[in-house]
Design an enzyme around this catalytic site. Structure first.
Site, PDB file in Angstrom:
ATOM      1  N   CYS A 156       0.725  -1.123   0.134  1.00  0.00           N
ATOM      2  CA  CYS A 156      -0.060  -0.110  -0.094  1.00  0.00           C
ATOM      3  C   CYS A 156       0.551   1.240   0.108  1.00  0.00           C
ATOM      4  O   CYS A 156       0.180   2.459  -0.444  1.00  0.00           O
ATOM      5  CB  CYS A 156      -0.913   0.084   1.116  1.00  0.00           C
ATOM      6  SG  CYS A 156      -2.282  -1.281   0.974  1.00  0.00           S
TER       7      CYS A 156
HETATM    8  N1  COA Z   1     -20.397  -8.796   8.130  1.00  0.00           N
HETATM    9  C1  COA Z   1     -20.918  -8.835   9.167  1.00  0.00           C
HETATM   10  N2  COA Z   1     -20.130  -8.951  10.249  1.00  0.00           N
HETATM   11  C2  COA Z   1     -18.818  -9.260  10.253  1.00  0.00           C
HETATM   12  C3  COA Z   1     -18.260  -9.196   8.881  1.00  0.00           C
HETATM   13  C4  COA Z   1     -18.968  -9.035   7.765  1.00  0.00           C
HETATM   14  N3  COA Z   1     -18.608  -9.216   6.722  1.00  0.00           N
HETATM   15  N4  COA Z   1     -16.945  -9.320   9.116  1.00  0.00           N
HETATM   16  C5  COA Z   1     -16.779  -9.404  10.385  1.00  0.00           C
HETATM   17  N5  COA Z   1     -18.117  -9.531  11.068  1.00  0.00           N
HETATM   18  C6  COA Z   1     -18.335  -9.520  12.429  1.00  0.00           C
HETATM   19  C7  COA Z   1     -17.261 -10.627  13.294  1.00  0.00           C
HETATM   20  O1  COA Z   1     -18.035 -11.657  13.071  1.00  0.00           O
HETATM   21  C8  COA Z   1     -17.313  -9.810  14.642  1.00  0.00           C
HETATM   22  O2  COA Z   1     -18.397 -10.245  15.557  1.00  0.00           O
HETATM   23  P1  COA Z   1     -18.141 -10.727  16.782  1.00  0.00           P
HETATM   24  O3  COA Z   1     -17.647  -9.499  17.555  1.00  0.00           O
HETATM   25  O4  COA Z   1     -19.663 -11.144  17.313  1.00  0.00           O
HETATM   26  O5  COA Z   1     -17.188 -11.935  17.016  1.00  0.00           O
HETATM   27  C9  COA Z   1     -17.331  -8.414  14.417  1.00  0.00           C
HETATM   28  O6  COA Z   1     -17.804  -8.201  13.019  1.00  0.00           O
HETATM   29  C10 COA Z   1     -16.157  -7.634  14.429  1.00  0.00           C
HETATM   30  O7  COA Z   1     -15.120  -8.183  13.523  1.00  0.00           O
HETATM   31  P2  COA Z   1     -13.759  -7.404  13.296  1.00  0.00           P
HETATM   32  O8  COA Z   1     -13.089  -8.329  12.138  1.00  0.00           O
HETATM   33  O9  COA Z   1     -12.925  -7.413  14.591  1.00  0.00           O
HETATM   34  O10 COA Z   1     -14.058  -5.976  12.766  1.00  0.00           O
HETATM   35  P3  COA Z   1     -13.420  -4.535  12.779  1.00  0.00           P
HETATM   36  O11 COA Z   1     -14.340  -3.615  13.546  1.00  0.00           O
HETATM   37  O12 COA Z   1     -11.906  -4.876  13.280  1.00  0.00           O
HETATM   38  O13 COA Z   1     -13.249  -4.393  11.263  1.00  0.00           O
HETATM   39  C11 COA Z   1     -11.795  -4.335   9.523  1.00  0.00           C
HETATM   40  C12 COA Z   1     -12.683  -5.082  10.324  1.00  0.00           C
HETATM   41  C13 COA Z   1     -10.782  -5.253   8.609  1.00  0.00           C
HETATM   42  C14 COA Z   1     -12.386  -3.399   8.774  1.00  0.00           C
HETATM   43  C15 COA Z   1     -10.821  -3.534  10.389  1.00  0.00           C
HETATM   44  O14 COA Z   1     -10.234  -4.155  11.228  1.00  0.00           O
HETATM   45  C16 COA Z   1      -9.749  -2.672   9.628  1.00  0.00           C
HETATM   46  O15 COA Z   1     -10.035  -2.022   8.912  1.00  0.00           O
HETATM   47  N6  COA Z   1      -8.462  -2.846  10.167  1.00  0.00           N
HETATM   48  C17 COA Z   1      -7.392  -2.216   9.444  1.00  0.00           C
HETATM   49  C18 COA Z   1      -7.082  -2.882   8.088  1.00  0.00           C
HETATM   50  C19 COA Z   1      -6.252  -2.218   7.104  1.00  0.00           C
HETATM   51  O16 COA Z   1      -5.948  -1.050   7.376  1.00  0.00           O
HETATM   52  N7  COA Z   1      -5.436  -3.066   6.482  1.00  0.00           N
HETATM   53  C20 COA Z   1      -4.750  -2.830   5.463  1.00  0.00           C
HETATM   54  C21 COA Z   1      -4.769  -3.119   4.288  1.00  0.00           C
HETATM   55  S1  COA Z   1      -3.800  -2.360   3.114  1.00  0.00           S
END
Ligand code: COA
Length: 374
Positions: A156
């Site tokens: 990225c």
């Molecule tokens: N739809 C519905 N629910 C979902 C889901 C989806 N597609 N994906 C995950 N969930 C649920 C999970 O099951 C979890 O439920 P629980 O609390 O009951 O176990 C909950 O949502 C939280 O999941 P989590 O993965 O911890 O979500 P989050 O709020 O951390 O968001 C990201 C996920 C990936 C969007 C976030 O962590 C993020 O953006 N991180 C940084 C990513 C980044 O910058 N990456 C760089 C890439 S270049």
């Protein structure tokens, strides 16, 4: 020594886009089929059922509302769940070259520079569609550019690292002009069957032209300072590479051959890394928070960008100070901060300072301090 400047920028946006609702319908159909196929195991408690995805979650967790893609049909087909991008004949331009050329032409037009006057092409992207010859050299040929081209990959952060490389060459006088181009086909390395990340990425290509500020024919952005940093982490990883052929087993189903991330850890670890990096870069170059008229940040997650904006400016950014394009493009890897720059920089006045910053896998972070001129 010559002062380098960004004199042109361009964005290639694919014609097709997928809304969260369309994506979730396809994912949920896939999950239902998978659950039906594994019904016995699920009933016996041997396998976990696949949960449905939801548009509300996607917007709340990421700020993403839709994404542009090169192919829609394969991604939305529950039997396929990846883009259909058939391999092209050797005598046809590659996908990355084609979209990169479009973005480069726009950057050249904006700068009023003929392709023949460019000395170097740097193709900086998080995945390359082949090992060699370099995509940059193909773009060089398509545009009729002399000099040289090379590919580089810092995930990225590729765009800002590429800008630093080009700016340093222009500054030293080894070249006069360079195109830094970021064709990102993220749809092809995303696992669309993984609920935790299926919504994250989109496709796009961006380009900037970097030349001597003295050569600029119109308004431009002098590159005052660049800074890059890396620190190894496995939390964003893709193991796909040529060594896969040398390992036993059926490789196509290996989850680690596509984008994988531990999103929560990334969130926690990258935020301090980026905020500290920017703060130190600003302090060392004598730039105060009040001096910054605009932040063009990497577009991975809205909460992350809001946090970084608050940290850097010391207050909640006002509307327009830290433009997000994430809602329309999703995460486009290295191209995200450049889309924001290309779309939201025209209105700055001479003397205004801004900061481009990208960050991601590696970990990596790159920042570019620019000043509007002309
Ligand atoms: N739809 C519905 N629910 C979902 C889901 C989806 N597609 N994906 C995950 N969930 C649920 C999970 O099951 C979890 O439920 P629980 O609390 O009951 O176990 C909950 O949502 C939280 O999941 P989590 O993965 O911890 O979500 P989050 O709020 O951390 O968001 C990201 C996920 C990936 C969007 C976030 O962590 C993020 O953006 N991180 C940084 C990513 C980044 O910058 N990456 C760089 C890439 S270049």
């Amino acid at each position: 020594m010559f002062e380098p400047a960004i004199t042109g920028s361009g964005v290639f946006t694919p014609a097709l886009s997928i809304s969260n609702d369309e994506l979730v319908v396809a994912f949920n159909a896939y999950a239902d089929r998978w659950n039906a196929e594994h019904a016995a195991g699920i009933k016996a408690g041997e396998v976990e059922a696949m949960a449905h995805s939801s548009s509300d979650f996607i917007v709340a967790a990421s700020g993403i509302e839709r994404r542009f893609v090169l192919d829609k049909s394969g991604i939305l087909d529950p039997d396929v769940m990846h883009p259909w991008l058939p391999e092209r004949d050797m005598d046809q331009p590659g996908f990355m070259a084609e979209m990169g050329v479009d973005a480069c032409r726009k950057a050249l037009d904006m700068a009023g520079v003929a392709a023949g006057d460019v000395d170097a092409v740097i193709c900086a992207a998080s995945n390359h569609e082949r090992a060699y010859p370099a995509i940059a050299i193909e773009i060089q040929q398509e545009l009729g550019i002399g000099g040289f081209g090379f590919d580089m990959n810092v995930a990225c952060s590729s765009a800002t690292f590429g800008i630093q490389a080009a700016a340093d060459m222009v500054r030293s006088g080894s070249i006069r002009r360079a195109l830094v181009v970021n064709p990102e086909i993220c749809s092809a390395h995303l696992e669309w069957r993984d609920r935790d990340c299926h919504f994250i990425f989109g496709d796009v290509a961006t380009a900037v032209l970097i030349e001597r500020a003295d050569d600029a024919k119109g308004p431009h952005f002098a590159i005052k300072s660049t800074r890059c940093a890396t620190q190894f982490s496995d939390n964003i990883r893709n193991n796909n590479g040529f060594l896969r052929r040398t390992r036993p087993g059926h490789m196509d189903d290996r989850r680690d051959m596509l984008f994988m991330q531990n999103g929560r850890k990334v969130f926690k670890e990258v935020l301090p890394l980026v905020s500290n990096h920017i703060a130190e870069h600003m302090a060392d170059t004598g730039v105060q928070a009040d001096d910054l008229k605009r932040l063009w940040l990497h577009q991975a997650n809205k909460t992350m960008n809001d946090y970084i904006g608050r940290k850097v400016l010391g207050r909640v950014p006002e509307a327009g100070e830290q433009p997000n394009i994430l809602q329309d493009y999703a995460n486009t890897s290295s191209a995200g901060s450049i889309i924001a720059f290309a779309k939201y920089s025209d209105d700055l006045s001479p003397g205004d300072t801004g900061l481009i910053c990208s960050f991601g896998a590696g970990y990596s972070v790159g920042s570019v301090i620019v000043e509007r001129a002309g």
